[in-house]
Write a protein that holds these residues in place. Structure first.
Motif, short mmCIF file in Angstrom:
data_model
loop_
_atom_site.label_atom_id
_atom_site.label_comp_id
_atom_site.label_asym_id
_atom_site.label_seq_id
_atom_site.Cartn_x
_atom_site.Cartn_y
_atom_site.Cartn_z
N ALA A 81 -2.85 -9.47 51.56
CA ALA A 81 -4.19 -10.07 51.52
C ALA A 81 -4.18 -11.41 50.78
N SER A 82 -3.10 -11.70 50.07
CA SER A 82 -3.03 -12.95 49.30
C SER A 82 -2.84 -14.14 50.22
N PRO A 83 -3.40 -15.31 49.85
CA PRO A 83 -3.14 -16.52 50.62
C PRO A 83 -1.70 -17.01 50.46
N LEU A 84 -0.98 -16.49 49.47
CA LEU A 84 0.43 -16.84 49.28
C LEU A 84 1.31 -15.80 49.98
N ARG A 85 2.59 -16.11 50.11
CA ARG A 85 3.52 -15.19 50.76
C ARG A 85 3.57 -13.87 49.99
N ALA A 113 3.62 -10.16 45.23
CA ALA A 113 3.67 -8.72 45.03
C ALA A 113 4.24 -8.39 43.65
N GLY A 114 3.55 -7.56 42.91
CA GLY A 114 4.00 -7.19 41.57
C GLY A 114 3.51 -8.09 40.47
N THR A 115 2.73 -9.11 40.79
CA THR A 115 2.15 -9.97 39.76
C THR A 115 1.27 -9.14 38.83
N ASN A 116 1.44 -9.34 37.54
CA ASN A 116 0.66 -8.62 36.54
C ASN A 116 0.56 -9.52 35.31
N LEU A 117 -0.52 -10.30 35.24
CA LEU A 117 -0.68 -11.22 34.12
C LEU A 117 -2.05 -11.07 33.50
N LEU A 118 -2.19 -11.58 32.30
CA LEU A 118 -3.45 -11.53 31.57
C LEU A 118 -3.75 -12.92 31.03
N ILE A 119 -4.91 -13.46 31.41
CA ILE A 119 -5.34 -14.75 30.88
C ILE A 119 -6.30 -14.51 29.72
N LEU A 137 7.35 -17.18 22.97
CA LEU A 137 6.29 -18.16 23.18
C LEU A 137 6.84 -19.35 23.93
N GLU A 138 6.09 -19.78 24.94
CA GLU A 138 6.39 -21.05 25.62
C GLU A 138 5.11 -21.86 25.71
N HIS A 139 5.25 -23.18 25.78
CA HIS A 139 4.12 -24.09 25.94
C HIS A 139 4.23 -24.77 27.30
N LEU A 140 3.10 -24.86 28.00
CA LEU A 140 3.04 -25.59 29.27
C LEU A 140 1.84 -26.52 29.26
N TYR A 141 2.00 -27.71 29.82
CA TYR A 141 0.84 -28.56 30.08
C TYR A 141 0.02 -27.91 31.20
N VAL A 142 -1.26 -28.13 31.19
CA VAL A 142 -2.14 -27.41 32.11
C VAL A 142 -1.83 -27.72 33.57
N ASP A 143 -1.44 -28.96 33.89
CA ASP A 143 -1.13 -29.27 35.28
C ASP A 143 0.11 -28.52 35.75
N ASN A 144 1.13 -28.42 34.89
CA ASN A 144 2.33 -27.66 35.23
C ASN A 144 2.01 -26.17 35.31
N ALA A 145 1.17 -25.69 34.41
CA ALA A 145 0.80 -24.27 34.43
C ALA A 145 0.12 -23.91 35.74
N ALA A 146 -0.76 -24.78 36.22
CA ALA A 146 -1.44 -24.53 37.49
C ALA A 146 -0.43 -24.45 38.63
N MET A 147 0.54 -25.33 38.62
CA MET A 147 1.54 -25.32 39.68
C MET A 147 2.39 -24.05 39.61
N VAL A 198 0.98 -20.79 41.00
CA VAL A 198 1.05 -20.68 42.45
C VAL A 198 2.50 -20.49 42.92
N ARG A 199 3.42 -21.17 42.28
CA ARG A 199 4.81 -21.12 42.72
C ARG A 199 5.53 -19.86 42.26
N ASN A 200 5.20 -19.38 41.05
CA ASN A 200 5.95 -18.26 40.48
C ASN A 200 5.04 -17.41 39.59
N PRO A 201 4.03 -16.76 40.17
CA PRO A 201 3.06 -16.03 39.34
C PRO A 201 3.66 -14.88 38.55
N ARG A 202 4.76 -14.30 39.03
CA ARG A 202 5.35 -13.17 38.31
C ARG A 202 6.01 -13.59 37.01
N HIS A 203 6.17 -14.89 36.81
CA HIS A 203 6.75 -15.39 35.56
C HIS A 203 5.85 -15.09 34.36
N PHE A 204 4.55 -15.01 34.59
CA PHE A 204 3.60 -14.98 33.48
C PHE A 204 3.30 -13.55 33.02
#
Length: 362
Positions: A120-124, A129-135, A217-227, A230-236
């Motif tokens: 159902a996701s707009p991404l592949r 699949a398996g994404t599990n993150l908390l903002i 702990l890692e730091h990301l700029y917001v523009d890179n975080a947005a990318m 989308v590119r690798n949501p399971r990383h988070f």
């Protein structure tokens, strides 16, 4: 079995809010009945409904009731009929005032993509699949509340402002949740151009170093975080950020499962927590029985968890998983050839599952 008793204020709100909240309440009552604790609920108008009834999106008696509750369950607020009101009198202003009064400075938005819904996701599917993150979004500071603010005929201005104390407390929330999950925090800022983000990065790093050195702990700029979302949501694992960036990133992450109707949230910090689905009031769907109640139901799971009813919370989540696996879905989640069910039918399935499976969880 528990003898606990809880006082819940229910704010159905506008648009599809009353419909999805009705099903969330149905599930909450089923969990209480099945597991032996009590919930006493009182319902009040908020947002546009309160404007129509009282001329105020958050009347004082409604706020007073919320402040005395053990938890607040909210549907959604807003609609085009109130868009021309003064900003301070629009439905959304009532919600901001409520969060501020409850001292709910930490907004938690879990985003999961189970295998059964990856298509159902707009991404592949294999990407999400398996994404599990908390903002973890700071909710009561930043540019939405900073002063000075204003506009004249030629110019408008807003102020992004954070104190060390505000950053410290939201950072602790993020690290505490990461300790319960996979142990990794991503802090998002714009420290290359914003002084307020430089302070944010400095304070988050110190809290990590002094209080949670065992976590990552890692730091990301917001523009890179947005990318990367989308590119690798399971990383988070856990993402912590300020009010503005959190607003944008949480809505971006909300697209990963393919429907806002699956995403709950909790706003915590003070004695009383506020629990609500991520989606808006969707006035175009109101009254048609098409709205997805799962986000509201999962918000009930977060509410139960906050009250210490962990078994009930797990049971509700298990019921939602079972429903999705069995194809018990509203139209927003259906693929070609699948038959959508009504808002009420989905809510009844989840509530019945909770009743039938309660003995397995006790």
């Amino acid at each position: 079995m528990s003898t606990a008793s809880y006082h819940i204020v229910v704010l159905p709100g506008d648009g599809i809010g009353p419909e999805v909240t009705q099903e969330a309440v149905r599930v909450l009552e089923a969990a209480a009945e099945a597991l032996g604790f009590q919930v006493h609920m009182e319902t009040h108008p908020v947002g546009g409904a309160a404007i129509e009834a009282f001329g105020d999106p958050l009347p004082e008696p409604v706020l007073a009731a919320c402040l005395k509750a053990d938890a607040v369950l909210l549907g959604a607020v807003g609609g085009p009929q109130w868009d021309n009101l003064d900003r301070s009198q629009r439905p959304e202003a009532g919600l901001l005032r409520l969060r501020k009064a409850l001292e709910a400075y930490a907004n938690l938005r879990p985003v999961e993509v189970p295998e059964a819904l990856a298509n159902a996701s707009p991404l592949r599917p294999e990407l999400v699949a398996g994404t599990n993150l908390l903002i973890v979004r700071e909710l009561t500071g930043g540019i939405y509340f900073g002063e000075p603010r204003g506009r004249n005929g030629q110019m408008a201005w807003n102020t992004m402002r954070y104190t060390r104390e505000e950053i410290e407390r939201i950072a602790r929330v993020a690290f505490q949740w990461a300790a319960r999950r996979r142990g990794r925090v991503t802090s998002v800022d714009k420290a290359n151009v914003l002084e307020v983000s430089q302070l944010w990065r400095e304070v988050v790093s110190r809290v990590h170093r002094e209080e949670f050195p065992e976590l990552e702990l890692e730091h990301l700029y917001v523009d890179n975080a947005a990318m990367q979302l989308v590119r690798n949501p399971r990383h988070f694992d856990v993402v912590v950020t300020g009010n503005l960036f959190g607003d944008i990133l949480s809505d971006l992450a909300a697209t990963l499962p393919g429907s806002l109707g699956l995403l709950p949230s909790a706003s915590l910090g003070g004695r009383v927590g506020l629990f609500e689905p991520v989606h808006g009031s969707a006035p175009d769907l109101a009254g048609q029985g098409k709205a997805n109640p799962m986000a509201a139901i999962l918000s009930v799971a977060m509410l139960l968890e906050a009250l210490g009813q962990d078994v009930a919370a797990r049971l509700v989540r298990r019921a939602v998983d079972a429903a999705l696996a069995e194809g018990v879905k509203t139209a927003d989640l259906c693929r070609a050839g699948e038959t959508p069910l009504s808002t009420e039918a989905v809510g009844r399935y989840v509530a019945n599952f909770v009743r039938q499976q309660a003995t397995v969880f006790t």
